[in-house]
Design an enzyme around this catalytic site. Structure first.
Site, mmCIF file in Angstrom:
data_model
loop_
_atom_site.group_PDB
_atom_site.id
_atom_site.type_symbol
_atom_site.label_atom_id
_atom_site.label_comp_id
_atom_site.label_asym_id
_atom_site.label_seq_id
_atom_site.Cartn_x
_atom_site.Cartn_y
_atom_site.Cartn_z
ATOM 1 N N ALA A 73 25.077 26.521 -25.274
ATOM 2 C CA ALA A 73 23.957 25.305 -24.924
ATOM 3 C C ALA A 73 24.791 24.470 -24.327
ATOM 4 O O ALA A 73 25.930 23.991 -24.256
ATOM 5 C CB ALA A 73 23.463 24.979 -26.375
ATOM 6 N N GLY A 112 25.757 29.610 -27.839
ATOM 7 C CA GLY A 112 24.371 30.144 -27.584
ATOM 8 C C GLY A 112 24.629 31.316 -26.362
ATOM 9 O O GLY A 112 23.797 31.998 -26.329
ATOM 10 N N GLU A 115 25.087 34.097 -28.625
ATOM 11 C CA GLU A 115 24.173 34.413 -29.184
ATOM 12 C C GLU A 115 22.943 35.138 -28.263
ATOM 13 O O GLU A 115 22.086 35.874 -28.852
ATOM 14 C CB GLU A 115 23.214 33.144 -29.621
ATOM 15 C CG GLU A 115 24.129 32.569 -30.869
ATOM 16 C CD GLU A 115 23.627 31.317 -31.460
ATOM 17 O OE1 GLU A 115 23.537 30.389 -30.465
ATOM 18 O OE2 GLU A 115 23.047 31.065 -32.365
ATOM 19 N N GLU A 135 30.371 26.377 -32.772
ATOM 20 C CA GLU A 135 29.443 25.173 -33.213
ATOM 21 C C GLU A 135 29.791 24.605 -34.306
ATOM 22 O O GLU A 135 29.611 23.344 -34.087
ATOM 23 C CB GLU A 135 27.951 26.056 -33.332
ATOM 24 C CG GLU A 135 27.190 26.526 -32.254
ATOM 25 C CD GLU A 135 27.540 27.786 -31.787
ATOM 26 O OE1 GLU A 135 28.415 28.247 -32.272
ATOM 27 O OE2 GLU A 135 26.515 28.616 -31.318
HETATM 28 C C1 3H9 Z 1 25.596 25.725 -28.937
HETATM 29 O O1 3H9 Z 1 25.709 26.718 -28.243
HETATM 30 C C2 3H9 Z 1 24.471 25.472 -29.634
HETATM 31 C C3 3H9 Z 1 23.735 26.937 -30.076
HETATM 32 O O2 3H9 Z 1 24.100 27.517 -31.184
HETATM 33 C C4 3H9 Z 1 22.257 26.502 -30.540
HETATM 34 C C5 3H9 Z 1 21.291 25.774 -29.889
HETATM 35 C C6 3H9 Z 1 20.005 25.708 -30.087
HETATM 36 N N1 3H9 Z 1 28.152 21.983 -22.443
HETATM 37 O O3 3H9 Z 1 36.706 22.423 -21.344
HETATM 38 P P1 3H9 Z 1 36.758 22.637 -20.062
HETATM 39 C C7 3H9 Z 1 32.078 21.085 -19.581
HETATM 40 S S1 3H9 Z 1 26.680 24.452 -28.955
HETATM 41 C C8 3H9 Z 1 28.050 21.137 -21.349
HETATM 42 O O4 3H9 Z 1 37.647 21.265 -19.104
HETATM 43 P P2 3H9 Z 1 38.117 25.145 -19.967
HETATM 44 C C9 3H9 Z 1 33.266 20.279 -19.948
HETATM 45 O O5 3H9 Z 1 32.708 18.909 -20.562
HETATM 46 C C10 3H9 Z 1 27.829 24.883 -27.510
HETATM 47 N N2 3H9 Z 1 29.235 20.972 -20.778
HETATM 48 O O6 3H9 Z 1 37.177 23.841 -19.273
HETATM 49 C C11 3H9 Z 1 33.935 19.997 -18.724
HETATM 50 O O7 3H9 Z 1 33.218 19.019 -17.899
HETATM 51 P P3 3H9 Z 1 33.969 17.913 -16.729
HETATM 52 C C12 3H9 Z 1 28.878 25.803 -28.234
HETATM 53 C C13 3H9 Z 1 30.427 21.791 -20.896
HETATM 54 O O8 3H9 Z 1 38.453 26.221 -19.028
HETATM 55 C C14 3H9 Z 1 33.848 21.285 -17.982
HETATM 56 O O9 3H9 Z 1 32.449 21.785 -18.659
HETATM 57 N N3 3H9 Z 1 29.862 26.230 -27.108
HETATM 58 C C15 3H9 Z 1 30.169 22.828 -22.027
HETATM 59 O O10 3H9 Z 1 39.400 24.478 -20.390
HETATM 60 C C16 3H9 Z 1 35.052 22.219 -18.225
HETATM 61 O O11 3H9 Z 1 35.127 22.422 -19.567
HETATM 62 C C17 3H9 Z 1 31.126 25.358 -27.023
HETATM 63 O O12 3H9 Z 1 31.125 24.688 -28.142
HETATM 64 C C18 3H9 Z 1 28.946 22.801 -22.766
HETATM 65 N N4 3H9 Z 1 28.671 23.863 -23.747
HETATM 66 O O13 3H9 Z 1 37.398 25.644 -21.198
HETATM 67 C C19 3H9 Z 1 31.885 25.777 -25.926
HETATM 68 N N5 3H9 Z 1 31.407 23.446 -22.013
HETATM 69 O O14 3H9 Z 1 34.629 18.852 -16.077
HETATM 70 C C20 3H9 Z 1 32.551 24.400 -25.357
HETATM 71 C C21 3H9 Z 1 32.281 23.024 -21.364
HETATM 72 O O15 3H9 Z 1 32.900 17.094 -16.402
HETATM 73 N N6 3H9 Z 1 33.492 24.666 -24.180
HETATM 74 N N7 3H9 Z 1 31.520 21.651 -20.684
HETATM 75 O O16 3H9 Z 1 35.054 17.214 -17.777
HETATM 76 C C22 3H9 Z 1 34.531 25.133 -24.391
HETATM 77 O O17 3H9 Z 1 34.997 25.530 -25.405
HETATM 78 C C23 3H9 Z 1 35.342 24.965 -23.076
HETATM 79 O O18 3H9 Z 1 34.718 24.334 -22.177
HETATM 80 C C24 3H9 Z 1 35.410 26.297 -22.384
HETATM 81 C C25 3H9 Z 1 36.189 26.178 -21.107
HETATM 82 C C26 3H9 Z 1 36.657 27.444 -23.259
HETATM 83 C C27 3H9 Z 1 34.316 27.205 -22.286
#
Ligand code: 3H9
Length: 707
Positions: A73, A112, A115, A135
């Site tokens: 998400a 998500g 999911e 999450e």
């Molecule tokens: C969910 O899914 C809820 C659902 O179950 C239910 C809903 C009803 N959203 O980390 P990076 C941005 S909860 C928005 O430096 P990497 C991040 O802030 C979600 N933005 O890159 C950054 O922005 P900026 C569950 C996001 O290559 C840029 O992307 N998912 C999101 O080192 C690059 O990120 C997670 O918890 C997001 N979801 O790592 C995954 N994710 O450049 C969270 C990232 O402006 N994300 N951004 O600073 C991660 O773990 C890492 O970002 C990922 C990439 C491994 C994907």
């Protein structure tokens, strides 16, 4: 009037639909991580409808452009009303699709995103994909069917492992678990997907949606949920979401699918409403925000670090060398005696072998990392290093001598860094003819584990050198935070004031155990005194002695902690410090000898001990930190509150579900804190209670700190 081409660029649609042969291809392209924001959700709903309506498409393929599948998400939308279709609604539409949908997972497929893939009929992972439901790290639970579908694929026990840890698994492990149906080693997601579509067409079958499967649920052990709840109550009593996750997965086993989904929804909302969710999401963004240093233009060129050097093969130097080797950077480890070098290398080998023993590294990886660490006795061996970190004895003269030497042997453009935790980086830089290439890289002990790296910018450190250090931090898996020069920089400067107050509380009548119990109750993994024992009482003692010798007006008066150091009670490493330790154990045990020592210290000072309440301990230990943090902001040593939050989160175990020191302070109420600081200044005194002008100003104006 500007023409359309001159006006603001229209963002490309994040989702599109096209047909390849008889396969309808839905592609998500929403950089940087294909987060499922509103545009993607509505685009996916429209593309799915188009695919289902397309009479020439027998099946659908869901693929993503860029580095990975969907990262979940869009976290930035949390806390705002969710515009339809919501993620659970979208997932339900995929689940109900009347044509088979194949999801192709590459890079990160998280939250998500995974999911949504679980609601597809077939999942194919590319080699190198990482699949997970993280999450829990944001204080949430998978709220788009993940807690109901994952147990149906991998069993409830494994689903709990994955959802409670939040850690992703690789493609091969996902295949072994039954989370994906196939792993593809080659080609783009589209090519791999088309191959999978060809196989499905040849098999001529209609796979069942995961929601309709119950076979893996039947194997659930009756004791599973009782055991997990007991474990969580012991291990993570503070956190909300892990407990709700167990409830949700239990619902998958005990309720029909639709009721399980409804239960998941309610539990997800509980988590969403919890302040822990806000704290953890602040901590998530803080980690990323600190990488953007105010005043350092984005795109500042960084130097290439191909080879590193470390001076000093002690615990810290060895740990820093391991950080480089772990990131694949060859490193020369220098010490002046063969004996010290041999000892340092042996310690590194033992640490790597211990990791291999725990299954975290293969023996081949141990060999590769050891091969990257080259022991050396002569400074000349550092001639080719692009960056050298000095980790020798904490003395200005000693460090200046090392830097003079480094300046003479290192190539032009090599960056010279000091790991000093207290000394003046500018005074060290002045010993060289290249102060623009000098900065502090303050690692925290144990260097391979602690994620914080304070990047200390000296008065003359160039932008390029700062940008290089920030990029290097990321490359070696650290959270680099740029800070300015002052005694203790940011982290230790705040710690020092908490230490002062912890000692004052004990002097007044609290016990070290009480102070530690209140701090661990707040969520710190270790109390102040247990942490002092871990770091080594001798370390702080030497620093205090230096300050007293130098006539520092803020130097601490000698106290019972110094007596412990004089008696050789250095903490865990000598089996006794503030606490005592049984051989081979790290569990702090109260020591009657210490109680007697404290009592003697109080009577020497003429202090009659009084009962000190837990609330007083909490407020004094935490407010003193906030006050010092505000002074640090005022002086520009840290640029933003978020920098201080990240430092305490990643270097000192500040509970991440509280967001960070200053995030927490805002919620506690700056007005309340400012009033207390002024009261303590009057009633207790000491430099730690001299109020920060910024704190008073922000509290009076009712605005957030630092704005
Ligand atoms: C969910 O899914 C809820 C659902 O179950 C239910 C809903 C009803 N959203 O980390 P990076 C941005 S909860 C928005 O430096 P990497 C991040 O802030 C979600 N933005 O890159 C950054 O922005 P900026 C569950 C996001 O290559 C840029 O992307 N998912 C999101 O080192 C690059 O990120 C997670 O918890 C997001 N979801 O790592 C995954 N994710 O450049 C969270 C990232 O402006 N994300 N951004 O600073 C991660 O773990 C890492 O970002 C990922 C990439 C491994 C994907």
């Amino acid at each position: 009037m500007p023409s359309p081409s001159q006006s603001e660029a229209v963002p490309a649609a994040p989702v599109h639909y096209a047909r390849r042969g008889r396969v309808g291809v839905i592609t998500v392209d929403n950089p940087p991580v294909n987060a499922l924001g509103h545009g993607v959700r509505s685009g996916l709903a429209a593309a799915l409808a188009a695919g289902l309506d397309d009479a020439d498409a027998d099946m659908l393929l869901l693929v993503c452009a860029g580095r990975g599948f969907m990262a979940g998400a869009d976290i930035r939308e949390f806390g705002k009303p969710s515009a339809p279709p919501t993620l659970p609604e979208l997932v339900a539409r995929f689940d109900a699709a009347t044509k088979p949908v194949i999801a192709v997972l590459h890079g990160s497929a998280l939250g998500g995103g995974l999911e949504l893939a679980l609601a597809c009929h077939v999942r194919v992972a590319l080699t190198g994909a990482r699949l997970g439901l993280p999450e829990v790290k944001l204080g949430l639970l998978p709220g788009a069917g993940g807690t109901q579908r994952l147990p149906r694929l991998v069993g409830a026990a494994k689903a709990l492992d994955l959802i409670l840890s939040g850690e992703p698994v690789g493609a091969e492990e996902a295949l072994a678990l039954g989370l994906v149906d196939a792993v593809e080693e080659r080609g783009s997601p589209l090519e791999a997907g088309l191959r999978a579509a060809g196989r499905l067409a040849a098999e001529n079958r209609s796979p069942l949606p995961v929601s309709a499967r119950t076979d893996r649920l039947a194997e659930t052990d009756a004791a599973l949920f009782i055991e997990r709840r007991a474990e969580l109550a012991r291990r993570l009593p503070h956190l909300v979401s892990p407990h709700r996750i167990v409830d949700a997965v239990e619902a998958a086993v005990t309720l029909p699918f639709a009721n399980g989904i409804a239960r998941e929804r309610a539990l997800f909302q509980d988590c969403m409403d919890s302040p822990q969710r806000a704290g953890l999401i602040h901590a998530f963004f803080a980690e990323r925000e600190v990488a953007k240093v105010p005043g350092l233009p984005a795109g500042t060129p960084a130097r290439d670090i191909r080879e590193a050097g470390v001076v000093g093969a002690g615990t810290m130097g060895g740990g820093i060398a391991m950080c480089f080797a772990n990131a694949g950077i060859p490193v020369t480890l220098l010490d002046l005696s063969q004996e010290a070098l041999d000892r340092g290398i042996a310690t590194i080998r033992t640490a790597y072998e211990a990791s291999a023993g725990k299954g975290r590294l293969t023996l081949a990886q141990v060999g590769e990392r050891m091969a990257l660490i080259r022991p050396a006795l002569s400074h000349d061996s550092l001639a080719d290093a692009d960056l050298v970190v000095e980790a020798v004895f904490e003395s200005l003269e000693v460090k200046q001598a090392v830097f003079r030497k480094l300046d003479s042997v290192c190539k032009p453009g090599a960056i010279l860094a000091t790991n000093s935790s207290t000394l003046d980086v500018d005074a060290i830089a002045a010993a060289t003819g290249r102060p623009q290439d000098v900065l502090g890289l303050h690692f925290f002990s144990p260097a391979t584990i602690m994620r914080l790296l304070e990047v200390v910018r000296g008065a003359q450190t160039s932008d390029t050198v700062l940008a290089t250090a920030m990029a290097l931090a990321r490359r070696i898996g650290k959270v680099g935070v740029a800070v300015g020069v002052c005694d203790g920089f940011v982290g230790n400067r705040i710690l020092r004031q908490r230490g002062r107050e912890a000692m004052a509380l004990v002097e007044a009548g609290a016990s070290p155990e009480q102070v530690d119990r209140v701090l661990t109750g707040f969520g710190f993994p270790l109390g102040h005194f247990a942490m002092t024992d871990l770091a080594g009482i001798d370390v702080g003692w030497r620093i205090r002695e230096e300050r007293r010798k130098a006539g520092d007006p803020e130097a601490e008066a000698p106290d019972w902690l110094d007596v412990l150091a004089e008696r050789g009670r250095y903490g865990q490493k000598t089996g006794a410090g503030v606490y005592r330790y049984e051989p081979g154990s790290r569990k702090p045990l109260p020591d009657p000898e210490l109680a007697a020592l404290i009592a003697a210290d109080r009577s020497r000072r003429g202090i009659a001990p009084r009962p000190v309440g837990d609330d007083e301990v909490r407020d004094r230990c935490l407010y003193v930190m906030v006050n010092e943090a505000a002074k640090i902001l005022e002086e520009g040593i840290a640029a933003r509150p978020v920098d201080i939050d990240a430092i305490w989160l990643h270097g000192y175990g500040f509970p991440s579900w509280r967001g960070g020191l200053l995030f927490w302070a805002e919620r506690e109420g700056l007005g309340r804190i400012a009033a207390a600081v002024q009261r303590y200044q009057r009633d207790i005194g000491g430099p730690q209670w001299c109020p920060s002008a910024l704190l008073l100003k922000c509290a009076a104006a009712g605005r957030p700190i630092g704005c």
